[in-house]
Design an enzyme around this catalytic site. Sequence first.
Site, mmCIF file in Angstrom:
data_model
loop_
_atom_site.group_PDB
_atom_site.id
_atom_site.type_symbol
_atom_site.label_atom_id
_atom_site.label_comp_id
_atom_site.label_asym_id
_atom_site.label_seq_id
_atom_site.Cartn_x
_atom_site.Cartn_y
_atom_site.Cartn_z
ATOM 1 N N GLU A 46 1.082 -1.188 0.067
ATOM 2 C CA GLU A 46 0.070 -0.064 0.156
ATOM 3 C C GLU A 46 1.006 1.261 -0.024
ATOM 4 O O GLU A 46 2.010 1.298 0.605
ATOM 5 C CB GLU A 46 -0.842 0.040 1.369
ATOM 6 C CG GLU A 46 -2.415 -0.349 1.020
ATOM 7 C CD GLU A 46 -2.579 -1.774 1.095
ATOM 8 O OE1 GLU A 46 -3.826 -2.212 0.581
ATOM 9 O OE2 GLU A 46 -1.603 -2.437 1.539
ATOM 10 N N THR A 47 0.331 2.298 -0.627
ATOM 11 C CA THR A 47 1.005 3.536 -0.602
ATOM 12 C C THR A 47 -0.497 4.525 0.030
ATOM 13 O O THR A 47 -1.514 4.620 -0.604
ATOM 14 C CB THR A 47 1.416 4.155 -1.866
ATOM 15 O OG1 THR A 47 2.327 3.372 -2.397
ATOM 16 C CG2 THR A 47 1.877 5.726 -1.815
#
Length: 288
Positions: A46-47
């Site tokens: 995830e970002t």
Amino acid sequence: MQIPIFTVDAFTNRPFCGNPAAVCLLENDLGEDLHQKIATEMNLSETAFIRKLHPGDDFTKSSCFGLRWFTPANEVPLCGHATLAAAAVLFHIQKNTNSVLTFVTLSGELKARRVEDRIVLDLPLYITYPQVLQEVEELIKAAVGDMIVQDLRYSPDTKKLLVRLSDAYERSVLEELQVSAQHFLSAEKTGKVKGLILTLKGNSNGKRKGHDFYSRYFAPWYGILEDPVTGSAHAVLSSYWSEQLGKKEMLAFQCSRRGGELKISLRNDGRVDIAGQIAIVLKGSLTF
């Protein structure tokens, strides 16, 4: 254009363990397509993108921010470890002065607060329901082969399937299990599963303080074969194991290769506090 970016290992206090997330601090609006391009470039599970909600907001003084999460493939409605990472950047790098931060997200308002050496996330608690084996038999076989399954549950809110392995198995069996998550995509015929949790009862009892339960989490439907430590999966696991063990305070360990520990406390308002430590391993700027 320059955007401050950080990599934070969540649910651990040791660099290169736990679950890494990238965190971007957005001073200004970012084009919709750029969110996905950056997440694909970072290529972590995830970002997270933290944005200001009002023109006068300040990353050091404000207490409420917008937060979105992207995998390398798409946007997701909830991500626990990247929320922990986002709070860590605001608390530890931006030196945010508030004791509690509120994030406005696709899953509603999420709160993060500092307690000693941990950050505590206030997450929704998701109930599981018994799942008929026949409906997902091929998927279970792809995941665990001929291992004994003790219980099978489904969380409709999160589209996660919870597979509890027999209490006869030790933690090492779960850790060493070779899982080809890529095969889940063709084995899952119902269209209702977007994440698969394998879980096992822990070794904690009255005399010995150990982990109450173990887990591993797979989400090839989101481009994540195995996620190292998953806050959102524990929002499902917490309700299940609380019911099974008759406990509201639990210590969990996710048995991925990187591994991570989560401290769990069920609240009286139908939500769950999930606490973890963090290690900040990268500080820099995206330039484009």
